[in-house]
Structure formats: C-alpha cells, structure tokens
Design a protein around this motif. Structure first.
Motif, PDB file in Angstrom:
ATOM      1  N   ALA A 159      -8.846  -0.974  -2.290  1.00  0.00           N
ATOM      2  CA  ALA A 159      -8.919   0.354  -3.073  1.00  0.00           C
ATOM      3  C   ALA A 159     -10.387   1.183  -2.999  1.00  0.00           C
ATOM      4  N   LYS A 160     -10.415   2.047  -3.411  1.00  0.00           N
ATOM      5  CA  LYS A 160     -11.714   2.872  -3.351  1.00  0.00           C
ATOM      6  C   LYS A 160     -12.062   3.742  -4.241  1.00  0.00           C
ATOM      7  N   LYS A 161     -11.212   3.497  -5.239  1.00  0.00           N
ATOM      8  CA  LYS A 161     -11.846   3.823  -7.050  1.00  0.00           C
ATOM      9  C   LYS A 161     -11.234   2.309  -7.845  1.00  0.00           C
ATOM     10  N   ARG A 162     -12.305   2.717  -8.887  1.00  0.00           N
ATOM     11  CA  ARG A 162     -11.909   0.999  -9.819  1.00  0.00           C
ATOM     12  C   ARG A 162     -10.049   1.246 -10.416  1.00  0.00           C
ATOM     13  N   SER A 163     -10.267   2.231 -10.668  1.00  0.00           N
ATOM     14  CA  SER A 163      -8.660   2.613 -11.430  1.00  0.00           C
ATOM     15  C   SER A 163      -7.384   2.083 -11.065  1.00  0.00           C
ATOM     16  N   ALA A 164      -7.853   2.883  -8.931  1.00  0.00           N
ATOM     17  CA  ALA A 164      -6.967   1.915  -8.261  1.00  0.00           C
ATOM     18  C   ALA A 164      -6.984   0.692  -8.125  1.00  0.00           C
ATOM     19  N   LEU A 165      -8.104   0.152  -7.941  1.00  0.00           N
ATOM     20  CA  LEU A 165      -8.176  -1.363  -8.122  1.00  0.00           C
ATOM     21  C   LEU A 165      -7.291  -1.895  -8.891  1.00  0.00           C
ATOM     22  N   LYS A 166      -7.342  -1.098 -10.514  1.00  0.00           N
ATOM     23  CA  LYS A 166      -6.704  -2.385 -11.020  1.00  0.00           C
ATOM     24  C   LYS A 166      -5.242  -1.468 -11.313  1.00  0.00           C
ATOM     25  N   HIS A 167      -5.190  -0.565 -11.534  1.00  0.00           N
ATOM     26  CA  HIS A 167      -3.844  -0.065 -11.081  1.00  0.00           C
ATOM     27  C   HIS A 167      -2.801  -0.532  -9.892  1.00  0.00           C
ATOM     28  N   LEU A 168      -3.485  -1.255  -8.712  1.00  0.00           N
ATOM     29  CA  LEU A 168      -3.072  -1.833  -7.622  1.00  0.00           C
ATOM     30  C   LEU A 168      -2.409  -3.320  -7.589  1.00  0.00           C
ATOM     31  N   TRP A 300       4.876  -7.447   7.419  1.00  0.00           N
ATOM     32  CA  TRP A 300       5.535  -6.405   7.990  1.00  0.00           C
ATOM     33  C   TRP A 300       4.883  -4.962   7.014  1.00  0.00           C
ATOM     34  N   ARG A 301       5.941  -5.040   6.385  1.00  0.00           N
ATOM     35  CA  ARG A 301       6.392  -3.996   5.196  1.00  0.00           C
ATOM     36  C   ARG A 301       6.196  -4.161   3.917  1.00  0.00           C
ATOM     37  N   LEU A 302       5.156  -3.346   3.261  1.00  0.00           N
ATOM     38  CA  LEU A 302       4.601  -3.232   1.461  1.00  0.00           C
ATOM     39  C   LEU A 302       5.582  -1.513   1.439  1.00  0.00           C
ATOM     40  N   GLN A 303       5.681  -2.725  -0.476  1.00  0.00           N
ATOM     41  CA  GLN A 303       5.593  -0.896  -1.348  1.00  0.00           C
ATOM     42  C   GLN A 303       5.194  -1.172  -2.815  1.00  0.00           C
ATOM     43  N   PHE A 304       4.924  -0.142  -2.804  1.00  0.00           N
ATOM     44  CA  PHE A 304       4.252   0.619  -3.822  1.00  0.00           C
ATOM     45  C   PHE A 304       3.969   1.616  -4.457  1.00  0.00           C
ATOM     46  N   ASN A 305       3.641   1.144  -6.108  1.00  0.00           N
ATOM     47  CA  ASN A 305       3.573   2.949  -6.383  1.00  0.00           C
ATOM     48  C   ASN A 305       2.606   3.334  -6.253  1.00  0.00           C
ATOM     49  N   HIS A 306       1.561   4.381  -5.958  1.00  0.00           N
ATOM     50  CA  HIS A 306       0.544   4.699  -5.756  1.00  0.00           C
ATOM     51  C   HIS A 306      -0.020   5.303  -6.723  1.00  0.00           C
ATOM     52  N   PRO A 307      -0.998   5.143  -6.578  1.00  0.00           N
ATOM     53  CA  PRO A 307      -2.144   5.024  -8.199  1.00  0.00           C
ATOM     54  C   PRO A 307      -2.662   6.030  -8.098  1.00  0.00           C
TER      55      PRO A 307
END
Length: 331
Positions: A159-168, A300-307
């Motif tokens: 993560a490059k933002k604190r908000s993104a870290l928590k969201h992910l 191999w693969r990873l899916q997630f919602n972009h923060p």
C-alpha cells in the motif's frame, strides 16, 4: 612526542518531540501511530508511556485506543531506541526494485522472487519492504498489505496510502479477495478431492537451552479450541507420472495453510523443506542442471477491489523461469 586523544562526542540525550498528524494517519489508533513513529521501542514501553500520561494529544491525556485526527499535536516523551535499530540505520538494507505488475497512487503490486522474505525479523536482516523503502526514499508510505512465505514467489501487494492499506487489509480479512496459487505436489491428486476444510494449529518445535524453537503448523481436530478453521480449494491443472500440478485457492489466509493442508493429504509440495517429503526433494534436486532448487509454490492470481476506484482488479504473475524450466524438463 605529544599524544593526541580524540574525545568521543556523547550521543545527544533524547528530547521531547511533538508530531503533527497528517492526512495519511487520520483515524489511526494512538498505539499504532506511536509504533510507526517509534521504531525499535518495545510495545510494552509504548503502552507504559501512554498509561503514564507522558504521551499527549493536543496537551491532553489519551488512551491507547484514542483515534488521531488531522492537525492533532502528539507529544512524544524522551525515549531511547534499541541498538538493533541504530545498527539498521548505520547499515540499511540495499535498495532494490522488483518486477511491477501494477502501480498507481494507491498501491504497488510486485512479483516477488523466491528466497526473499517480505520483511526483516526472525534472523532475517531485511526483506522486500525494507529494500523497497530504501530504493524509494521519496515514498511517503510503503506498507505490506499481506505476506508470502520466504520461499513462495508471486503476487505481493504494497500500500502507498494509509487508507488503501486499511481498505485492502479489510478485504483480505473479510475473504473478499481471490487468491490462487500454483503448486506441484507428490503423487496423483485424487480427482474428487476439491475442498479441504481442516482447522490448523500453530506450535513451536523444541528449542535449545530453554529457548523457543521454530514455528510450525499442523492439522488439528474440529473440536480443538485453539484450532483455526482453514479452507482450501483444489483443482487439478496437469498430471505427470508421480506428480500433479494444482491450482489452489485459499478462502482463509492461515500461516503455511497450503503447505500443511496438501501435506496432510499425503501430497506434499515439491521442494518444501518444512512439511515436504525430504527424500523426494533430494531426488528432485539431482535432475542435472534442471533440478528443483526451491519450493514449487507460486502466488499466481489475485483479485481484489481497488481501494480508489472500487473496480475489481485481476492480476496474474506467470510461473518464474526456474519453475517453467523444471516443468519443461519433467514433461
């Protein structure tokens, strides 16, 4: 002859500091905020100075679970850091970049090579995150979203933002991500075995001279109060004589989950030096120049919602060259 004596300048005594809370730290607990700014100070000491009232927010007393807000002034009392932290400052990790799968203002997704720890500790001086921080001194924040074992290669999120870290991290915790690995296992995997639902238990091996030994994980019984429910989905990708390539999707992210679950079924991962078949591993290493020198487990693969956008992101990291070469050799 005059003797010249060089006086050693004593280190400056620690002093009170005031920290201004920025946007990246908004909503963070006070204890976590302090741990980020007081690297090397034991957690017990951090909680002690909070309880004693030496840590203040806007000149008022606060508790460990107080939330900091933008513009808050946080008082840090004089504290001394450990010798280990001083040593790290004198001998920092070598800066290193890793193959980038995705990067924007919110996150960085890299393809981690095998043999590199994600962070320092437990006998490891530094890992991926320390090397990235050293290579990118201008970065305001770089924090691991999740972890991979040292010998596992593949997709790793930073993560490059604190908000993104928590969201992910919330997505990982709530099982909203899709994580699929490629694993080569011993023997012919049963076609009907598609779901492994077995609780796992952490334990320590006996250590020397009263010290704790190495951490391990094993399958336990459903009625074990210390067991953690763990679910692994398995799909056969390809079969060879004596081995099977699996697509393994984990619904829970337990320590060593894939390695222990597959081994407990009698099909250990090739090259696994903790839960594997050690004699088989030795045979695999002897295959001339194409011998398997590492564990065959790849994120191999990873899916997630972009923060930032909430859009579904699907990443893929192809097998690294050494694993491709091994498969080409045995087919």
């Amino acid at each position: 002859m005059k003797h010249i004596i060089e006086a050693q300048t004593p280190a400056a005594a620690p002093a009170v500091k005031w920290l201004l809370v920025d946007e990246e730290s908004v909503g963070q607990r006070l204890d976590n905020f302090l741990m980020r700014h007081l690297k090397g100070v034991p957690k017990t000491h951090i909680y002690r100075i909070i309880r004693s009232g030496e840590v203040r927010i806007n000149k008022g007393r606060a508790s460990a679970d107080s939330r900091v807000e933008a513009g808050d002034q946080v008082r840090l009392p004089p504290v001394r850091v450990s010798e280990k932290v001083i040593e790290k400052a004198l001998h920092p990790a070598p800066g290193r970049e890793f193959p980038v799968l995705l990067e924007d203002d919110f996150l960085l997704a890299i393809d981690k090579p095998s043999g590199v720890a994600v962070h320092g500790g437990s006998g490891v001086s530094f890992g991926v995150i320390e090397q990235l921080r050293q290579a990118r001194p201008q970065a305001k924040l770089l924090e691991l979203v999740h972890r991979l074992d040292r010998d596992t290669s593949g997709i790793l999120l930073v993560a490059k933002k604190r908000s993104a870290l928590k969201h992910l991290q919330d997505q990982f915790r709530e099982r909203e991500t899709g994580k699929t690995y490629l694993a080569l296992v011993k023997g012919e995997w049963p076609a009907k075995l598609k779901v492994i639902d077995q609780p796992l238990l952490k334990f320590l091996l006996p250590g020397q001279e009263g010290q704790d030994g190495e951490r391990r994980v094993r399958v336990t019984t459903p009625d074990d109060p210390d067991g953690m429910r763990s679910i692994t989905l398995v799909k056969v990708a390809q079969r060879w004589a004596g081995a099977t390539l699996l697509e393994v999707t984990i619904k829970t992210g337990r320590t060593h989950q894939i390695r222990v679950h597959l081994s407990a079924q009698g099909h250990p991962i090739a090259g696994d030096d903790k839960y594997g078949d050690f004699e088989w591993n030795r045979q695999l290493q002897k295959l001339e120049s194409k011998g398997l020198k590492r564990m065959f487990l790849h994120a191999w693969r990873l899916q997630f919602n972009h923060p930032g956008t909430a859009e579904r992101v699907a990443l893929q990291a192809d097998l690294p060259p050494e694993l491709k070469a091994y498969l080409d050799h045995v087919t």
